[in-house]
Structures are given as C-alpha cells and as structure tokens.
Scaffold this motif. Structure first.
Motif, mmCIF file in Angstrom:
data_model
loop_
_atom_site.group_PDB
_atom_site.id
_atom_site.type_symbol
_atom_site.label_atom_id
_atom_site.label_comp_id
_atom_site.label_asym_id
_atom_site.label_seq_id
_atom_site.Cartn_x
_atom_site.Cartn_y
_atom_site.Cartn_z
ATOM 1 N N LYS A 114 0.864 -1.176 0.000
ATOM 2 C CA LYS A 114 0.000 0.000 0.000
ATOM 3 C C LYS A 114 0.901 1.226 0.000
ATOM 4 C CE LYS A 114 -2.428 -0.766 3.759
ATOM 5 N NZ LYS A 114 -3.489 -0.694 4.773
ATOM 6 N N THR A 115 0.480 2.261 -0.721
ATOM 7 C CA THR A 115 1.349 3.434 -0.849
ATOM 8 C C THR A 115 0.733 4.713 -0.299
ATOM 9 O OG1 THR A 115 0.577 3.923 -3.089
ATOM 10 C CG2 THR A 115 2.480 2.444 -2.866
ATOM 11 N N GLY A 116 -0.354 4.610 0.443
ATOM 12 C CA GLY A 116 -0.935 5.780 1.076
ATOM 13 C C GLY A 116 -1.842 6.578 0.162
ATOM 14 N N VAL A 117 -2.173 7.773 0.619
ATOM 15 C CA VAL A 117 -3.062 8.663 -0.135
ATOM 16 C C VAL A 117 -2.355 9.995 -0.373
ATOM 17 C CG1 VAL A 117 -5.198 7.598 0.680
ATOM 18 C CG2 VAL A 117 -4.199 9.467 1.980
ATOM 19 N N SER A 118 -2.688 10.618 -1.482
ATOM 20 C CA SER A 118 -2.038 11.871 -1.876
ATOM 21 C C SER A 118 -2.406 13.005 -0.938
ATOM 22 C CB SER A 118 -2.444 12.246 -3.302
ATOM 23 O OG SER A 118 -2.009 11.268 -4.207
ATOM 24 N N VAL A 119 -1.403 13.790 -0.589
ATOM 25 C CA VAL A 119 -1.575 14.989 0.216
ATOM 26 C C VAL A 119 -1.302 16.223 -0.646
ATOM 27 C CG1 VAL A 119 -0.671 16.270 2.198
ATOM 28 C CG2 VAL A 119 -0.945 13.798 2.340
ATOM 29 N N ASP A 120 -0.297 16.126 -1.511
ATOM 30 C CA ASP A 120 0.090 17.262 -2.340
ATOM 31 C C ASP A 120 0.784 16.755 -3.594
ATOM 32 O OD1 ASP A 120 0.555 20.150 -2.771
ATOM 33 O OD2 ASP A 120 2.665 19.620 -2.510
ATOM 34 N N ILE A 121 0.479 17.381 -4.711
ATOM 35 C CA ILE A 121 1.169 17.104 -5.975
ATOM 36 C C ILE A 121 1.430 18.447 -6.640
ATOM 37 C CG2 ILE A 121 0.977 16.131 -8.299
ATOM 38 C CD1 ILE A 121 -0.802 13.971 -7.215
ATOM 39 N N ASN A 122 2.644 18.619 -7.154
ATOM 40 C CA ASN A 122 2.899 19.786 -7.994
ATOM 41 C C ASN A 122 3.741 19.364 -9.176
ATOM 42 O OD1 ASN A 122 5.842 20.467 -7.542
ATOM 43 N ND2 ASN A 122 5.105 20.459 -5.434
#
Length: 184
Positions: A114-122
């Motif tokens: 599992k790789t978690g959930v996105s918090v921020d992408i730029n």
C-alpha cells in the motif's frame, strides 16, 4: 486512488527464488518484480491508469526498465490519448504520471503493498513531447517517514539514440503513509 489503497496485494515471488543454489540474485530484480506486480494488480484497476498506461494482459503501453530501493524507471510511447489539442503531451497526463510514479517509488522503497493517499502534488512543465515520442518516467523517494512520504518524479523525452533527452516535466508528490504497512 485512495479506495484502491485499502487492499494489500500478495507480493510477487522474489527473483532470488528462481536462482540456482549457491548463486546470488541481483537485489534490484526483486524490486522490479514487485513494482511490475504492483502495477499489474493495483494500478491497472484504476480506469485512468489503465487508459493512459494500458494493462499487462491487454495492450501494455508502459515498460518498466529499472528498479531498486525507492527508485524506478519506465518508458512509454506517446499515442493520441496522451496528447492535448496542440499535439503535445497533455499537462494532465504529466500530472497523472507524477501521481502514479510517486506511488510506485514508495512501493519500491520497501516492497510495500500500500502506498498511502495523496496529500500534495505539484508539476513544472519544462518542455514537450509529441505523438510517437518515447518518454522515460523516473520516480524516486526522497524521504519516507512514519506518516509522510516525499517523492520526486521526472519525465524525460528519449532521444533518437534511446538516451534520456530534455526534461519534459518535473514534479513532487507527497503521500500520507501512516497506515501503509510494509510487507517486510
């Protein structure tokens, strides 16, 4: 992507298991096998990833070329579904690749399921690629803590000799990973 992160797939068999007794397997081969398996079982369950990257059993578009702890590279030949109305790689495709590659780099860090959930992408768009061009995607973990993972992704245009050329886009992807347990 968050909904898919609730299921942990079984690990791909380690490459070392197929080596002859007394020989040493290339440690990077288990990382490559893991991300190929992760992509085949998790990423292709997402309609956007299946559309942009193909599926392993039906029209695979992405080809993994290297993996080691916290780093992988893959190549993708651009087709019509990757382009904007001007005939260049669409910005949303680059952003989706940053999302995808950040997660796979985390999966490659410690063979987690599992790789978690996105918090921020730029994403920074630096140059372009067009129909038929091959791009190389590199995902790298910069830091993996107990709650957050920080990744960097670069997308290169591959030149005529098969080498990396200009950077098309560069991005950073931060993910919340506290409940993303390692499979080790």
């Amino acid at each position: 992507m968050a909904a898919n992160d609730e299921v942990t797939p079984a690990l791909a068999p380690a490459a070392a298991a197929t080596e002859a007794p007394g020989t040493q397997a290339d440690p990077s081969s288990s990382f490559l096998a893991h991300i190929e398996h992760y992509h085949a079982t998790r990423c292709t369950a997402s309609p956007i990833y299946a559309f942009l990257l193909g599926t392993p059993d039906n029209n695979p578009l992405v080809r993994f070329t290297h993996a080691r702890q916290g780093l992988f590279t893959a190549r993708l030949r651009l087709s019509a579904q990757h382009l904007n109305s001007s005939g260049s790689i669409h910005g949303s495709v680059s952003a989706t690749l940053v999302d995808w590659a950040g997660g796979l780099a985390i999966a490659a860090f410690d063979l987690r399921g599992k790789t978690g959930v996105s918090v921020d992408i730029n994403v920074s768009y630096l140059s372009s690629a067009r129909l038929g061009d091959e791009i190389e995607i590199e995902g790298r973990v910069e830091r993996l803590g107990s709650s957050l993972a920080f990744t960097e992704v670069r997308i290169f245009k591959v030149d005529g000799s098969g080498e990396r050329g200009a950077v098309v886009a560069s991005g950073r992807h931060t993910k919340f990973v506290r409940d993303s347990t390692s499979t080790k």
